[in-house]
Design a protein around this motif. Structure first.
Motif, short mmCIF file in Angstrom:
data_model
loop_
_atom_site.label_atom_id
_atom_site.label_comp_id
_atom_site.label_asym_id
_atom_site.label_seq_id
_atom_site.Cartn_x
_atom_site.Cartn_y
_atom_site.Cartn_z
N ASP A 15 49.95 -5.02 -2.39
CA ASP A 15 50.54 -3.73 -1.98
C ASP A 15 51.84 -3.52 -2.75
OD1 ASP A 15 48.42 -3.34 -0.21
OD2 ASP A 15 49.42 -4.45 1.38
N ASN A 16 52.95 -3.39 -2.05
CA ASN A 16 54.23 -3.14 -2.72
C ASN A 16 55.10 -4.39 -2.79
OD1 ASN A 16 53.76 -0.33 -3.09
ND2 ASN A 16 54.29 0.03 -0.94
N ASP A 32 59.63 -7.96 -1.06
CA ASP A 32 59.72 -6.53 -1.35
C ASP A 32 60.82 -6.34 -2.39
OD1 ASP A 32 62.14 -6.76 0.01
OD2 ASP A 32 61.38 -5.81 1.83
#
Length: 434
Positions: A15-16, A32
């Motif tokens: 994902d991120n 993140d």
């Protein structure tokens, strides 16, 4: 004052977030953009002006090994820790690998066939002296004795296993020492009743069973009849509720398709998905040990490529346990047998540093009658140093320069036992399970 660990390894993106693995601690974490920026700028971190959430993030990174104190030298710690483990005469744990016989009911064409057919079982004299030797090693620091039964085929000497196990367990009980054991067997004689006896009476709770493919290939490589395969598969199924079963898939260029088929058979047809563990072991043509055609062997790169293919199969079958155990943890040791108190003992009571050297008289490092000798054969293992190329590798804590025996055969040049690409692949595959 902190700095980034030298053993942070980028794994991939989910994902991120970016996934990192630290080979010094064995931790896997997702970052993140904020936490990654914080990690990359950790040398600018100031405790007295930091926000509470940044202090928490710093503590988390520190606990998982992604940052270390600025003055801490990870490499020097690994080197010193490795030597401390190897040369600890007062370690709390001793592991002895005992071969009660080198006789075997198989004729694997890459194994010890020429030696095993001439071998005998351990005599009463050697048994009694073995017990005396082990008792002499039971100092106040010893908390655990771990025995691995080896061969030959150790179950051809089940009576000896029972005698030695009882004597060792009695010794441990008197001294409040924990006793544990496992066994390496071809599995043919390990039926339900035998497994129940070994586990419940002699605390042999783990078993490793080598497999080479489906029935036809198995029979050809093992020198047995095809129906032997069915007996072993039946035994694996029946004992999986009693013992922890580890199936070692012996692999080379000639049987790789069979290994894939066998894996599906065990996990799909027989429903052993979380009841057994499987792993790959490359068949090697070790000089003076194996007698098969060298062209069948994988190169290191070919083996790593197949491991990636095999992991894909395990993921497709949703085999969580075997996939997770393929992600290696730091051990700071190349091999447990390089610990000074850990030894292999053959039926004559001779000591060795490596299972591949059993039967080679010039490689004995003592015996049960005179104890351990610190001769050249012993010191070539105990004095093995970490090479410069390995010191600069971020996989060092989980590889530690590879197998000492392979290094000896390779003119003291280390043989890598891990690849970043394979590690990245397996962690990404397993991330949902972590």
């Amino acid at each position: 004052m902190y700095k980034k660990s030298n053993y942070n390894i980028y794994i991939g993106n989910v994902d991120n977030a970016q996934i990192y693995y630290n080979s010094f601690s064995g931790s896997v974490s997702s970052f993140d953009s904020y936490s990654l920026n914080f990690l990359n700028n950790i040398e600018n971190y100031a405790e007295d002006t930091a926000k509470n959430e940044d202090r928490d993030l710093k503590n988390l990174l520190y606990e998982n090994g992604f940052i270390v104190e600025r003055e801490f030298d990870e490499l020097n710690w690994i080197i010193i820790h490795n030597k401390g483990i190897r040369f600890d005469f007062h370690s709390s744990k001793i592991r002895l690998t005992i071969a009660p016989t080198m006789l075997c009911n198989y004729k694997c064409y890459y194994c010890y066939e020429s030696q095993a057919t001439k071998s005998k079982k351990m005599s009463d004299l050697v048994i009694n002296q073995l017990i005396t030797y082990v008792a002499s090693q039971m100092n106040e620091e010893l908390k655990e004795l771990y025995i691995s039964w080896y061969g030959g085929e150790p179950l051809l000497a089940l009576d000896i296993i029972e005698v030695i196990s009882k004597k060792l367990m009695d010794l441990c009980k008197k001294r409040s020492i924990i006793y544990k054991a496992d066994i390496l067997t071809n599995g043919y004689l390990l039926d339900y009743q035998t497994a129940k006896l070994l586990c419940e009476k002699y605390n042999i709770t783990n078993v490793q069973i080598p497999m080479d493919g489906m029935a036809k290939i198995y029979a050809k490589r093992k020198g047995v009849k095809e129906d032997t395969f069915n007996t072993v598969i039946k035994n694996i199924c029946e004992i999986s509720d009693i013992m922890k079963v580890h199936v070692r898939m012996n692999i080379d260029k000639d049987n790789k398709e069979d290994i894939l088929e066998l894996t599906k058979l065990l996990f799909v047809n027989y429903g052993l998905k979380e009841k057994i563990r499987v792993y790959l072991a490359a068949v090697k043509n070790y000089s003076n040990v194996c007698n098969f055609i060298d062209t069948s062997c994988f190169s290191n790169n070919e083996f790593f490529d197949f491991k990636i293919e095999y992991s894909d199969l395990l993921k497709s079958l949703d085999v969580k346990t075997s996939l997770l155990t393929s992600i290696r943890k730091p051990s700071y040791m190349s091999c447990g047998l390089s610990r000074i108190r850990n030894l292999i003992i053959d039926p004559d009571g001779n000591f060795y540093r490596c299972a591949h050297l059993i039967g080679h008289n010039n490689q004995t490092v003592g015996n049960v009658f005179i104890g351990q000798m610190f001769n050249d054969a012993n010191m070539q293992f105990l004095n093995m140093e970490i090479e410069e190329k390995c010191k600069n590798c971020n996989l060092l804590p989980i590889c530690m320069g590879g197998c000492y025996f392979e290094k000896m055969l390779n003119h003291n040049d280390s043989v890598c036992r891990e690849r970043v690409a394979r590690l990245q692949h397996d962690i990404m595959l397993s991330y949902d399970y972590l």
